[in-house]
Design a protein around this motif. Structure first.
Motif, PDB file in Angstrom:
ATOM      1  N   LEU A 221       0.821  -1.213   0.000  1.00 44.38           N
ATOM      2  CA  LEU A 221       0.000   0.000   0.000  1.00 44.38           C
ATOM      3  C   LEU A 221       0.855   1.262   0.000  1.00 44.38           C
ATOM      4  O   LEU A 221       0.575   2.212  -0.742  1.00 44.38           O
ATOM      5  CB  LEU A 221      -0.925   0.003   1.216  1.00 44.38           C
ATOM      6  N   ASP A 222       1.904   1.288   0.809  1.00 46.56           N
ATOM      7  CA  ASP A 222       2.742   2.484   0.887  1.00 46.56           C
ATOM      8  C   ASP A 222       3.525   2.702  -0.397  1.00 46.56           C
ATOM      9  O   ASP A 222       3.765   3.848  -0.797  1.00 46.56           O
ATOM     10  CB  ASP A 222       3.698   2.380   2.075  1.00 46.56           C
ATOM     11  N   THR A 223       3.931   1.631  -1.047  1.00 44.52           N
ATOM     12  CA  THR A 223       4.647   1.773  -2.317  1.00 44.52           C
ATOM     13  C   THR A 223       3.747   2.371  -3.384  1.00 44.52           C
ATOM     14  O   THR A 223       4.142   3.304  -4.106  1.00 44.52           O
ATOM     15  CB  THR A 223       5.185   0.413  -2.782  1.00 44.52           C
ATOM     16  N   ILE A 224       2.539   1.858  -3.502  1.00 46.31           N
ATOM     17  CA  ILE A 224       1.599   2.408  -4.477  1.00 46.31           C
ATOM     18  C   ILE A 224       1.277   3.860  -4.154  1.00 46.31           C
ATOM     19  O   ILE A 224       1.226   4.719  -5.044  1.00 46.31           O
ATOM     20  CB  ILE A 224       0.318   1.554  -4.507  1.00 46.31           C
ATOM     21  N   ARG A 225       1.072   4.149  -2.877  1.00 46.10           N
ATOM     22  CA  ARG A 225       0.742   5.514  -2.461  1.00 46.10           C
ATOM     23  C   ARG A 225       1.906   6.465  -2.742  1.00 46.10           C
ATOM     24  O   ARG A 225       1.692   7.615  -3.145  1.00 46.10           O
ATOM     25  CB  ARG A 225       0.392   5.522  -0.978  1.00 46.10           C
ATOM     26  N   ALA A 226       3.138   6.004  -2.543  1.00 49.40           N
ATOM     27  CA  ALA A 226       4.301   6.868  -2.757  1.00 49.40           C
ATOM     28  C   ALA A 226       4.453   7.239  -4.227  1.00 49.40           C
ATOM     29  O   ALA A 226       4.873   8.358  -4.551  1.00 49.40           O
ATOM     30  CB  ALA A 226       5.564   6.168  -2.252  1.00 49.40           C
ATOM     31  N   PHE A 227       4.128   6.336  -5.121  1.00 47.69           N
ATOM     32  CA  PHE A 227       4.202   6.651  -6.551  1.00 47.69           C
ATOM     33  C   PHE A 227       3.164   7.695  -6.963  1.00 47.69           C
ATOM     34  O   PHE A 227       3.326   8.341  -7.989  1.00 47.69           O
ATOM     35  CB  PHE A 227       4.002   5.382  -7.380  1.00 47.69           C
ATOM     36  N   GLN A 228       2.120   7.847  -6.169  1.00 42.38           N
ATOM     37  CA  GLN A 228       1.030   8.742  -6.535  1.00 42.38           C
ATOM     38  C   GLN A 228       1.045  10.062  -5.763  1.00 42.38           C
ATOM     39  O   GLN A 228       0.101  10.829  -5.849  1.00 42.38           O
ATOM     40  CB  GLN A 228      -0.311   8.033  -6.292  1.00 42.38           C
ATOM     41  N   VAL A 229       2.105  10.339  -5.018  1.00 45.81           N
ATOM     42  CA  VAL A 229       2.175  11.575  -4.236  1.00 45.81           C
ATOM     43  C   VAL A 229       2.138  12.780  -5.171  1.00 45.81           C
ATOM     44  O   VAL A 229       2.848  12.829  -6.179  1.00 45.81           O
ATOM     45  CB  VAL A 229       3.453  11.594  -3.390  1.00 45.81           C
ATOM     46  N   PHE A 230       1.299  13.748  -4.823  1.00 40.00           N
ATOM     47  CA  PHE A 230       1.165  14.938  -5.670  1.00 40.00           C
ATOM     48  C   PHE A 230       1.079  16.223  -4.859  1.00 40.00           C
ATOM     49  O   PHE A 230       1.833  17.170  -5.093  1.00 40.00           O
ATOM     50  CB  PHE A 230      -0.072  14.819  -6.558  1.00 40.00           C
ATOM     51  N   THR A 231       0.158  16.287  -3.889  1.00 37.64           N
ATOM     52  CA  THR A 231      -0.146  17.546  -3.208  1.00 37.64           C
ATOM     53  C   THR A 231       1.084  18.155  -2.553  1.00 37.64           C
ATOM     54  O   THR A 231       1.369  19.349  -2.720  1.00 37.64           O
ATOM     55  CB  THR A 231      -1.246  17.334  -2.155  1.00 37.64           C
ATOM     56  N   GLY A 232       1.815  17.351  -1.792  1.00 44.23           N
ATOM     57  CA  GLY A 232       2.988  17.876  -1.107  1.00 44.23           C
ATOM     58  C   GLY A 232       4.018  18.421  -2.074  1.00 44.23           C
ATOM     59  O   GLY A 232       4.565  19.514  -1.870  1.00 44.23           O
ATOM     60  N   ALA A 233       4.298  17.661  -3.144  1.00 49.52           N
ATOM     61  CA  ALA A 233       5.285  18.113  -4.123  1.00 49.52           C
ATOM     62  C   ALA A 233       4.833  19.374  -4.833  1.00 49.52           C
ATOM     63  O   ALA A 233       5.631  20.282  -5.096  1.00 49.52           O
ATOM     64  CB  ALA A 233       5.550  17.002  -5.132  1.00 49.52           C
ATOM     65  N   TYR A 234       3.553  19.461  -5.141  1.00 49.24           N
ATOM     66  CA  TYR A 234       3.039  20.632  -5.850  1.00 49.24           C
ATOM     67  C   TYR A 234       3.109  21.891  -4.987  1.00 49.24           C
ATOM     68  O   TYR A 234       3.561  22.945  -5.443  1.00 49.24           O
ATOM     69  CB  TYR A 234       1.595  20.380  -6.284  1.00 49.24           C
ATOM     70  N   VAL A 235       2.697  21.787  -3.734  1.00 46.46           N
ATOM     71  CA  VAL A 235       2.652  22.965  -2.865  1.00 46.46           C
ATOM     72  C   VAL A 235       4.045  23.358  -2.407  1.00 46.46           C
ATOM     73  O   VAL A 235       4.418  24.534  -2.452  1.00 46.46           O
ATOM     74  CB  VAL A 235       1.738  22.699  -1.653  1.00 46.46           C
ATOM     75  N   VAL A 236       4.837  22.382  -1.964  1.00 49.54           N
ATOM     76  CA  VAL A 236       6.162  22.696  -1.435  1.00 49.54           C
ATOM     77  C   VAL A 236       7.059  23.292  -2.512  1.00 49.54           C
ATOM     78  O   VAL A 236       7.817  24.232  -2.265  1.00 49.54           O
ATOM     79  CB  VAL A 236       6.801  21.428  -0.824  1.00 49.54           C
ATOM     80  N   SER A 237       6.979  22.768  -3.740  1.00 53.78           N
ATOM     81  CA  SER A 237       7.809  23.289  -4.825  1.00 53.78           C
ATOM     82  C   SER A 237       7.130  24.412  -5.595  1.00 53.78           C
ATOM     83  O   SER A 237       7.660  24.863  -6.611  1.00 53.78           O
ATOM     84  CB  SER A 237       8.172  22.165  -5.790  1.00 53.78           C
ATOM     85  N   ASN A 238       5.947  24.830  -5.126  1.00 55.48           N
ATOM     86  CA  ASN A 238       5.190  25.898  -5.791  1.00 55.48           C
ATOM     87  C   ASN A 238       4.835  25.524  -7.232  1.00 55.48           C
ATOM     88  O   ASN A 238       4.760  26.379  -8.120  1.00 55.48           O
ATOM     89  CB  ASN A 238       5.969  27.216  -5.766  1.00 55.48           C
ATOM     90  N   GLY A 239       4.629  24.220  -7.458  1.00 51.56           N
ATOM     91  CA  GLY A 239       4.203  23.744  -8.763  1.00 51.56           C
ATOM     92  C   GLY A 239       5.286  23.666  -9.808  1.00 51.56           C
ATOM     93  O   GLY A 239       5.006  23.349 -10.970  1.00 51.56           O
ATOM     94  N   THR A 240       6.546  23.914  -9.438  1.00 53.95           N
ATOM     95  CA  THR A 240       7.631  23.939 -10.416  1.00 53.95           C
ATOM     96  C   THR A 240       8.443  22.650 -10.439  1.00 53.95           C
ATOM     97  O   THR A 240       9.126  22.368 -11.423  1.00 53.95           O
ATOM     98  CB  THR A 240       8.576  25.109 -10.119  1.00 53.95           C
ATOM     99  N   GLY A 241       8.410  21.887  -9.344  1.00 55.11           N
ATOM    100  CA  GLY A 241       9.227  20.679  -9.275  1.00 55.11           C
ATOM    101  C   GLY A 241      10.696  20.974  -9.066  1.00 55.11           C
ATOM    102  O   GLY A 241      11.538  20.085  -9.197  1.00 55.11           O
ATOM    103  N   GLY A 242      11.025  22.192  -8.712  1.00 60.88           N
ATOM    104  CA  GLY A 242      12.413  22.595  -8.537  1.00 60.88           C
ATOM    105  C   GLY A 242      12.889  22.416  -7.115  1.00 60.88           C
ATOM    106  O   GLY A 242      12.130  22.008  -6.232  1.00 60.88           O
ATOM    107  N   PRO A 243      14.165  22.771  -6.896  1.00 59.03           N
ATOM    108  CA  PRO A 243      15.110  23.265  -7.914  1.00 59.03           C
ATOM    109  C   PRO A 243      15.757  22.135  -8.711  1.00 59.03           C
ATOM    110  O   PRO A 243      15.950  21.036  -8.196  1.00 59.03           O
ATOM    111  CB  PRO A 243      16.164  23.997  -7.071  1.00 59.03           C
ATOM    112  N   SER A 244      16.064  22.426  -9.974  1.00 57.50           N
ATOM    113  CA  SER A 244      16.730  21.468 -10.876  1.00 57.50           C
ATOM    114  C   SER A 244      15.972  20.161 -10.976  1.00 57.50           C
ATOM    115  O   SER A 244      16.577  19.081 -11.032  1.00 57.50           O
ATOM    116  CB  SER A 244      18.172  21.218 -10.404  1.00 57.50           C
TER     117      SER A 244
END
Length: 300
Positions: A221-244
């Protein structure tokens, strides 16, 4: 004079077998009736969109014009031309490989600590489970971005901030581990203590083998969930996926292609690629589970 032919015929009485078949048919009809909403939802909300996305993955589609068939161009461009695609694969793979084991270890450790009967046990369960309810929210991700503001600007630490956010949400696997621990008979530990086994040896010889089905369940379950993580990455990186591109998770890049650049055909190809990868990894986990997962009554 009444003959045999004139006598009224008796209706054939149903046999026990026919009664059983009729009861089975009635029960099956009731079961199908209750299953019909789920089946309709599965077809309309899951299978239907999946088939539609499979078709769109072979087209050039921008949400506003008719899809144009391009064959395997999206897949070829995705795997051979697009450098950001492989950056997203790399960032997601690192996140999965780091966050999943650390989260499971944290969840099991806390479950072992609170696996004691006390008046405050309910409070501890609620307190440790609360981050799992709040962790996926935008507000918590915004707070996390403020707390780790210095890390987010550094490529080598930005991913670590998201790993910590994921590990912080260990409440769900912790509760499952706690339920598994409470199913292990105390007699096993008492017998091990009589034989001179210490806590660490009992943990390795009793707790881990008896808990292996629960560990496997949480791992999948955690492996499948980890592949689908979105909200944290979007908000923390301000939607850019940065840096680099250090936090350019796969789902974030998929969202960018589909709903920012409106390359829905390309995004559909990415979604199917992700589905196949998750299915293969899940199958691999089930394959390897034969060597380390032990169920009750297993002779091995």
């Amino acid at each position: 004079m009444t003959t045999v032919l004139d006598r009224p015929r008796r209706s054939a009485e149903p046999t026990p077998g026919s009664k059983a078949r009729r009861r089975y048919g009635e029960r099956a009809s009731i079961a199908y009736l209750f299953l019909s909403p789920w089946a309709a939802g599965m077809v309309l909300l899951t299978l239907g969109p999946m088939v539609w996305l499979l078709y769109l993955s072979f087209t050039d589609y921008d949400l506003f014009t008719e899809p144009e068939w391009v064959g395997f161009d999206n897949y070829v461009r995705m795997l051979t031309v697009d450098p950001h695609f492989w950056n997203a694969v790399g960032a997601t793979s690192k996140f999965v490989l780091i966050s999943v084991p650390v989260q499971l270890v944290a969840a099991l450790g806390v479950a072992l600590l609170i696996n004691r009967r006390s008046r405050a046990q309910g409070f501890y369960r609620s307190a440790f489970y609360a981050p799992s309810l709040l962790g996926a929210s935008v507000s918590v991700a915004l707070v996390w971005r403020v707390i780790f503001h210095d890390w987010i600007g550094q490529p080598d630490r930005a991913l670590l901030a998201l790993v910590l956010l994921a590990v912080w949400q260990f409440g769900a696997p912790m509760v499952i581990f706690l339920a598994g621990l409470q199913q292990i008979p105390q007699e096993y530990y008492d017998a091990a203590a009589v034989d001179g086994a210490g806590p660490w040896r009992s943990f390795l010889r009793i707790t881990i083998p008896m808990l292996s089905p629960v560990i496997f369940f949480n791992l999948v379950l955690d492996t499948i969930r980890a592949f689908q993580v979105f909200t944290g990455a979007y908000v923390v990186s301000n939607g850019t996926g940065g840096p680099s591109d250090s936090t350019l998770f796969y789902t974030l890049y998929l969202y960018e292609k589909g709903f920012v650049e409106f390359k829905m055909g390309y995004a559909s190809a990415m979604s199917w690629f992700l589905l196949v990868v998750i299915a293969l990894i899940t199958a691999l986990l089930f394959r390897t589970a034969r060597g380390w997962v032990f169920y009750s009554g297993d002779d091995s």
